[in-house]
Design an enzyme around this catalytic site. Structure first.
Site, mmCIF file in Angstrom:
data_model
loop_
_atom_site.group_PDB
_atom_site.id
_atom_site.type_symbol
_atom_site.label_atom_id
_atom_site.label_comp_id
_atom_site.label_asym_id
_atom_site.label_seq_id
_atom_site.Cartn_x
_atom_site.Cartn_y
_atom_site.Cartn_z
ATOM 1 N N ASP A 13 2.737 2.203 3.462
ATOM 2 C CA ASP A 13 1.543 2.218 1.945
ATOM 3 C C ASP A 13 1.125 2.441 0.859
ATOM 4 O OD1 ASP A 13 0.342 -0.332 0.264
ATOM 5 O OD2 ASP A 13 -2.216 0.042 1.722
ATOM 6 N N ASN A 15 3.039 2.664 -2.435
ATOM 7 C CA ASN A 15 3.835 3.503 -3.141
ATOM 8 C C ASN A 15 4.105 2.987 -3.999
ATOM 9 O OD1 ASN A 15 6.083 3.459 -0.371
ATOM 10 N ND2 ASN A 15 7.069 1.236 -0.605
ATOM 11 N N ARG A 17 1.091 2.957 -5.858
ATOM 12 C CA ARG A 17 -0.083 3.671 -6.511
ATOM 13 C C ARG A 17 0.746 6.021 -7.404
ATOM 14 N NH1 ARG A 17 -4.271 3.214 -2.028
ATOM 15 N NH2 ARG A 17 -1.951 2.143 -0.781
ATOM 16 N N TRP A 18 1.822 5.584 -5.773
ATOM 17 C CA TRP A 18 2.833 6.571 -6.139
ATOM 18 C C TRP A 18 3.001 6.574 -7.782
ATOM 19 C CZ3 TRP A 18 7.755 8.154 -7.158
ATOM 20 C CH2 TRP A 18 7.858 9.247 -6.505
ATOM 21 N N HIS A 30 9.075 2.658 -4.544
ATOM 22 C CA HIS A 30 9.359 1.525 -3.365
ATOM 23 C C HIS A 30 10.461 3.201 -3.079
ATOM 24 C CE1 HIS A 30 6.386 -1.064 -3.460
ATOM 25 N NE2 HIS A 30 7.151 -1.916 -4.218
ATOM 26 N N ASN A 61 3.324 -10.381 0.902
ATOM 27 C CA ASN A 61 3.397 -9.985 -0.359
ATOM 28 C C ASN A 61 4.418 -10.401 -1.104
ATOM 29 O OD1 ASN A 61 4.029 -6.517 1.521
ATOM 30 N ND2 ASN A 61 2.476 -7.657 -0.414
ATOM 31 N N TRP A 62 4.650 -11.736 -0.787
ATOM 32 C CA TRP A 62 5.381 -12.929 -1.582
ATOM 33 C C TRP A 62 4.483 -13.064 -3.064
ATOM 34 C CZ3 TRP A 62 10.604 -13.170 -0.386
ATOM 35 C CH2 TRP A 62 11.068 -13.213 0.216
ATOM 36 N N ARG A 64 3.684 -10.971 -4.975
ATOM 37 C CA ARG A 64 3.931 -10.298 -6.420
ATOM 38 C C ARG A 64 4.782 -10.652 -7.127
ATOM 39 N NH1 ARG A 64 3.381 -4.167 -3.007
ATOM 40 N NH2 ARG A 64 2.035 -4.389 -2.194
ATOM 41 N N ARG A 166 -1.542 4.540 9.534
ATOM 42 C CA ARG A 166 -1.329 3.274 7.722
ATOM 43 C C ARG A 166 -1.765 4.521 7.003
ATOM 44 N NH1 ARG A 166 -3.080 -1.939 5.354
ATOM 45 N NH2 ARG A 166 -3.092 -1.673 3.613
ATOM 46 N N GLU A 185 -4.479 3.853 18.792
ATOM 47 C CA GLU A 185 -5.031 4.594 18.325
ATOM 48 C C GLU A 185 -5.474 4.475 17.181
ATOM 49 O OE1 GLU A 185 -6.941 6.856 20.141
ATOM 50 O OE2 GLU A 185 -6.885 5.300 21.521
HETATM 51 C C1 IPE Z 1 0.941 -3.584 4.007
HETATM 52 O O1 IPE Z 1 0.450 -3.366 2.457
HETATM 53 C C2 IPE Z 1 2.377 -4.027 3.574
HETATM 54 C C3 IPE Z 1 3.389 -3.488 4.183
HETATM 55 C C4 IPE Z 1 2.867 -2.231 3.887
HETATM 56 C C5 IPE Z 1 4.435 -3.525 3.964
HETATM 57 P P1 IPE Z 1 -0.233 -3.873 1.296
HETATM 58 O O2 IPE Z 1 -0.338 -2.878 0.185
HETATM 59 O O3 IPE Z 1 0.351 -5.618 0.602
HETATM 60 O O4 IPE Z 1 -1.564 -4.248 1.776
HETATM 61 P P2 IPE Z 1 -3.141 -5.041 1.630
HETATM 62 O O5 IPE Z 1 -2.766 -5.944 0.119
HETATM 63 O O6 IPE Z 1 -3.572 -3.696 0.475
HETATM 64 O O7 IPE Z 1 -3.653 -5.521 2.606
HETATM 65 C C1 IPE Z 2 3.138 -1.210 0.160
HETATM 66 O O1 IPE Z 2 3.075 0.154 -1.436
HETATM 67 C C2 IPE Z 2 5.321 -1.614 0.462
HETATM 68 C C3 IPE Z 2 5.324 -2.899 0.154
HETATM 69 C C4 IPE Z 2 3.832 -3.117 0.276
HETATM 70 C C5 IPE Z 2 6.117 -3.505 -0.484
HETATM 71 P P1 IPE Z 2 2.423 -0.766 -2.089
HETATM 72 O O2 IPE Z 2 3.304 -1.679 -2.936
HETATM 73 O O3 IPE Z 2 1.229 -1.998 -1.491
HETATM 74 O O4 IPE Z 2 1.503 0.353 -2.585
HETATM 75 P P2 IPE Z 2 -0.157 0.420 -3.371
HETATM 76 O O5 IPE Z 2 -0.438 0.327 -2.558
HETATM 77 O O6 IPE Z 2 0.522 -0.792 -4.297
HETATM 78 O O7 IPE Z 2 0.204 1.510 -4.258
HETATM 79 MG MG MG Z 3 -0.352 -1.766 -0.615
#
Ligand code: IPE
Ligand code: IPE
Ligand code: MG
Length: 228
Positions: A13, A15, A17-18, A30, A61-62, A64, A166, A185
């Site tokens: 998690d 990507n 914000r990076w 990504h 994630n669908w 998005r 995580r 853990e």
């Molecule tokens: C969890 O991250 C899914 C993946 C890393 C693939 P999300 O960014 O989708 O999770 P939430 O929405 O912050 O819980």
């Molecule tokens: C995790 O990074 C990758 C996927 C969920 C596909 P995010 O895309 O959730 O990145 P943040 O949490 O918005 O920074």
């Molecule tokens: Mg995320």
């Protein structure tokens, strides 16, 4: 190897914000994350991890934007293409977990090819979770067991997780490996996934090695006789 988890699961998690920190579009995060994933896989294989499960795309994630989802699907396909030879050379078996019926057919074809061509590899089993929901996986398994009139199995659907990591600072499971993490853990670190280094992984493993896993039993350290 001592102190190395047999099954490491990673919620990759941070990507987006990076990228935002650099005033870049999310897809760049990504793309960088995919490079990090490749380094993470190689590092875990070197250290002797037996099972590595990476959360790449959740069923939620669908939700998005279409462009971001499309970019991710293309990224998965291009990485499968580019990394197949490397996986085979390193003895890494690849399986994809999650629903396949909503993925682009061309991606599913590449996934199946990569699975078939790494099926004999035994050094490490890499599972990548795409369109994965732990709740949905359990519901589906339950429906199947009921339809077949079988007993509910004692073991989870995937191997038990020893360590769940995580990145990105959130402290939640986001529907990942709920049953498999029964005695996992937990390690939550602030590093955004594209920034994750092999030194971060080593530090998380060192911390894991110091934990006392009791599984409901008693402490492994001897209890002094006569203590209350
Ligand atoms: C969890 O991250 C899914 C993946 C890393 C693939 P999300 O960014 O989708 O999770 P939430 O929405 O912050 O819980
Ligand atoms: C995790 O990074 C990758 C996927 C969920 C596909 P995010 O895309 O959730 O990145 P943040 O949490 O918005 O920074
Ligand atoms: Mg995320």
């Amino acid at each position: 190897m001592k102190g190395v988890p047999g099954h490491l699961a990673v919620i990759m998690d941070g990507n987006g914000r990076w990228a935002a920190k650099r005033a870049r579009p999310r897809w760049m995060g990504h793309a960088r994350g995919a490079q990090t994933a490749r380094e993470l896989v190689a590092h875990c294989a070197r250290l002797g991890v037996q099972h590595l499960t990476l959360y790449a795309f959740s069923s939620d994630n669908w939700k998005r934007p279409r462009e971001e989802v499309g970019f991710l699907m293309d990224l998965f396909a291009s990485h499968l293409d580019r990394q197949l030879a490397e996986l085979r050379a390193n003895g890494i078996r690849l399986s994809i977990v999650g629903r396949r019926d909503r993925l682009p057919p061309a991606l599913v074809a590449k996934m199946e090819e990569a699975e078939a061509r790494t099926a004999q590899c035994t050094r490490m089993h890499l599972r990548v979770a795409i369109d994965y929901s732990s709740k949905a996986a359990l519901q589906e398994a339950f429906a199947r067991v009921q339809a077949e009139g079988r007993e509910w199995p004692a073991d989870p659907l995937l191997p038990n997780v020893d360590l769940l990591l995580r990145t990105g600072g959130e402290r939640r499971l986001s529907d990942f490996l709920l049953w498999e993490c029964a005695y996992a853990e937990l390690a939550f670190i602030d590093a955004l996934f594209p920034d994750l280094t092999t030194a971060d992984v080593d530090a998380v493993f060192a911390d894991f090695a110091r934990r006392d896993r009791r599984f409901g039993g008693l402490n492994s350290a001897p209890v002094p006789v006569g203590s209350a």
